[in-house]
Design an enzyme around this catalytic site. Structure first.
Site, short mmCIF file in Angstrom:
data_model
loop_
_atom_site.label_atom_id
_atom_site.label_comp_id
_atom_site.label_asym_id
_atom_site.label_seq_id
_atom_site.Cartn_x
_atom_site.Cartn_y
_atom_site.Cartn_z
N LYS A 154 0.72 -1.38 -0.07
CA LYS A 154 -0.08 -0.03 -0.03
C LYS A 154 0.84 1.14 -0.03
CE LYS A 154 -3.37 2.26 2.90
NZ LYS A 154 -4.21 2.18 4.12
N GLU A 189 10.62 -4.90 4.12
CA GLU A 189 10.41 -6.29 3.63
C GLU A 189 10.00 -6.51 2.19
OE1 GLU A 189 9.02 -5.10 6.34
OE2 GLU A 189 9.08 -6.35 8.09
N GLY A 223 -4.61 -1.89 5.27
CA GLY A 223 -3.83 -3.08 4.84
C GLY A 223 -4.56 -4.07 5.25
N ARG A 224 -4.74 -4.45 6.36
CA ARG A 224 -5.54 -5.95 6.80
C ARG A 224 -6.85 -6.15 6.34
NH1 ARG A 224 -4.47 -2.39 10.78
NH2 ARG A 224 -5.76 -1.60 12.05
N GLU A 266 -4.30 -6.63 15.37
CA GLU A 266 -3.66 -5.25 14.91
C GLU A 266 -4.70 -4.37 14.91
OE1 GLU A 266 -0.26 -4.85 11.71
OE2 GLU A 266 -1.93 -4.00 10.64
N HIS A 298 -5.56 -33.20 18.40
CA HIS A 298 -4.27 -33.90 18.82
C HIS A 298 -3.08 -33.12 18.94
CE1 HIS A 298 -6.02 -37.80 17.30
NE2 HIS A 298 -6.53 -36.87 16.38
N LYS A 339 9.91 -1.06 14.00
CA LYS A 339 10.37 -0.75 12.81
C LYS A 339 11.58 0.27 12.77
CE LYS A 339 6.42 -0.92 9.93
NZ LYS A 339 5.29 -0.08 9.03
O1 F6P Z 1 2.39 -4.28 10.02
C1 F6P Z 1 2.18 -3.03 9.82
C2 F6P Z 1 1.53 -2.82 8.13
O2 F6P Z 1 1.57 -1.43 8.10
C3 F6P Z 1 -0.04 -3.53 8.07
O3 F6P Z 1 -0.83 -2.81 8.58
C4 F6P Z 1 0.40 -3.62 6.48
O4 F6P Z 1 -0.79 -4.56 6.14
C5 F6P Z 1 1.64 -3.94 6.48
O5 F6P Z 1 2.41 -3.29 7.27
C6 F6P Z 1 2.18 -3.90 4.98
O6 F6P Z 1 2.09 -2.41 4.67
P1 F6P Z 1 2.38 -2.27 3.26
O7 F6P Z 1 1.04 -2.69 2.15
O8 F6P Z 1 2.14 -0.64 2.94
O9 F6P Z 1 3.51 -2.84 2.63
#
Ligand code: F6P
Length: 547
Positions: free
Chosen positions: A209, A215, A269-270, A355, A386, A514
């Site tokens: 987003k 990452e 995002g979520r 979150e 189990h 972060k």
């Molecule tokens: O973990 C924090 C967060 O901002 C989430 O809410 C989001 O889904 C994720 O990082 C990834 O963010 P982006 O889509 O901006 O890479």
């Protein structure tokens, strides 16, 4: 307009709920079932292909009536209206929360900043559809003219968990494209994914987003470099597409403007799998199935928006969750799907729920004195039986659990299905009734054990029961029913956040780690000593010496 600000614990309904809790907390649900033959019917909601039985909960009609009063006192109806019409209910980030607009019908109008957003939603959907069809039917090919065989979703958090869960859950509906997901900044993750891929036939979907996430950008860069070992810069346009709100950053990364699928800041995002973030879903199971997923969610939206609270699935589930969290002081909730396809469902819900509602500051900006977000965990049955069911049955903790089951198996193996479903029913029955001392004694007396041994064993074999469960029973696992199920939990999250008087749609809690990681990363190649606590400093030094 913003959401109203009310401390739920200061409402009249809350104090009545507290008194009511004191009255019924020791009562065994069995006694209610014995007295009331209609209990199961009364506490079941049948809607579309959903059969939601919440009768195996430590509640009476009065509990639900009092929660209804609570919802009215805090004006849940007003909150629901604001949610759907695009008010700025994500106040701390100054945004609307409109994942529901992503599955609204074409005719609807949802105004954000004076503009109806539905036409742009449908424009992006058309782009997803066209792109998906061209990849699947081989019209779009890789740089050597071969059809695509693999797709890799590069994203993390909401840009990974939603698509990954849906793609895995719907793999029965999959096509010839093999989906892969790279999320962790752990280089071994990306290496394991690309080691068996052919760059000539692989499509990469970078989902972020913000397009600033460490990452995702690291993985995307590593993958692009790997790709460029066998292709040219010119070929990147055919193999890399992106989903983002940050169009400039995507272009800077070298992605062709035509290969950008936009999203908007009013999609959290979520909650974003319904947007272009669902591109991998569309590619993996076909656009038609993505559309059915959206239709299912939209049906749940309509149910949630219009149904009275007592017959409203997400609202009732939210009430029950608050009941255990705030009155019984239960710390966690288990999600147990009786289908291997929903293997990743609890992991997905961990982000959606924790979150969102893992907050300790109220909408008034004050420290909260009551419990909010639940811990979420779970695994499919029967595997989980189990693994951790011992603790749910006989441990010291109260763990309200959602049992999600499907009437029909997808591959039609009835003999397995009957075994699976017998376990599905048996577990909630056992959790409800338990096994009394008298029952255990009688069972043991039929064995060859001595009287002394029997007496010794009895306490260990007693099950107290009275453990709450919801049974969410669905006809079959289809894109549409999955859409309904996910939306059901989304709205449950919303209701809980409204009642707890928190902001469910920001996530500042992920920022500090972060930030510190950014500082520490710089230190790995820098001898300058920063001001860390001694534990952290020792750990960094230990790593620096060995790396
Ligand atoms: O973990 C924090 C967060 O901002 C989430 O809410 C989001 O889904 C994720 O990082 C990834 O963010 P982006 O889509 O901006 O890479």
């Amino acid at each position: 307009m913003a959401l109203k600000k009310n401390n739920p614990t200061q409402t009249i309904a809350w104090s009545k709920l507290q008194n009511h809790f004191n009255d019924i907390k020791e009562i065994h649900m069995k006694t209610w079932f014995d007295k009331d033959q209609e209990r199961a019917n009364r506490f079941t909601i049948k809607w579309e292909d959903f059969y939601v039985d919440f009768s195996k909960n430590r509640i009476t009609q009065e509990t639900l009536n009092l929660f209804d009063d609570l919802a009215n006192e805090i004006d849940l109806k007003d909150a629901i209206t604001k949610y759907f019409q695009g008010d700025i209910i994500n106040e701390t980030e100054g945004r609307a929360v409109l994942h529901t607009a992503l599955r609204a019908s074409k005719e609807e109008s949802v105004i954000v900043n004076g503009k109806n957003v539905i036409p742009q939603v449908y424009k992006v959907k058309r782009k997803i559809k066209k792109f998906t069809n061209e990849i699947i039917n081989g019209k779009r090919k890789g740089y050597t003219g071969k059809a695509f065989t693999d797709i890799v979703n590069i994203g993390i958090g909401g840009s990974d968990l939603g698509p990954a869960m849906v793609v895995d859950s719907l793999k029965f509906y999959g096509n010839k494209l093999k989906p892969h997901f790279v999320s962790n900044v752990d280089g071994d993750h990306v290496s394991e994914v690309i080691k068996n891929l052919n760059p000539e036939t692989t499509l990469f979907v970078i989902v972020s987003k913000t397009f600033t996430t460490q990452e995702t950008l690291s993985n995307a860069t590593t993958i692009r470099n790997w790709f460029l070992k066998s292709a040219t810069q010119f070929d990147v346009a055919q193999h890399f597409v992106a989903v983002s709100t940050n169009i400039d950053a995507v272009k800077d990364f070298g992605i062709d403007e035509n290969n950008i699928f936009p999203m908007w800041d009013w999609v959290g995002g979520r909650f974003s799998l319904w947007s272009a973030v669902g591109l991998s879903i569309s590619l993996a199971v076909g656009y038609k199935n993505l559309e059915s997923l959206l239709e299912g969610a939209q049906k749940m939206d309509v149910h949630f928006k219009n149904e009275e609270f007592s017959n409203n699935i997400p609202v009732v589930l939210a009430f029950l969750s608050i009941w255990y969290n705030n009155f019984f002081q239960a710390e966690s909730e288990a999600i147990i799907p009786y289908t291997q396809y929903l293997n990743q469902f609890a992991t997905y819900l961990q982000q959606a729920i924790m979150e969102s509602n893992g907050k300790s500051i109220s909408r008034n900006g004050e420290l909260i004195s009551y419990q909010t977000g639940n811990l979420i965990w779970g695994e499919p049955g029967t595997n989980s039986q189990h693994a951790f069911f011992q603790l749910i049955h006989q441990g010291t903790k109260l763990i309200p659990s959602d049992f999600i089951g499907f009437t029909k198996p997808l591959h039609g193996n009835q003999s397995h299905q009957d075994k699976l479903m017998s376990n599905f029913f048996a577990q909630t029955e056992a959790l409800l009734n338990g096994k009394t001392e008298a029952e255990v004694r009688q069972e043991l007396e039929n064995s060859n054990l001595t009287k002394e041994k029997i007496e010794q064993l009895i306490p260990f074999k007693v099950f107290k029961g009275n453990k709450p469960t919801n049974t969410i029973f669905i006809n079959s696992l289809t894109p549409e029913s999955l859409g309904k199920l996910i939306a059901m939990y989304e709205h449950k999250i919303f209701v809980q956040g409204v009642i707890w008087n928190i902001f469910s749609y920001d996530q500042f809690g992920v920022e500090l780690g972060k930030q510190l990681a950014g500082n520490i990363l710089k230190e790995f190649n820098d001898s300058k000593i920063n001001n860390h606590d001694s534990s952290t400093q020792n750990l960094i030094d230990f790593y620096k010496n060995l790396r």
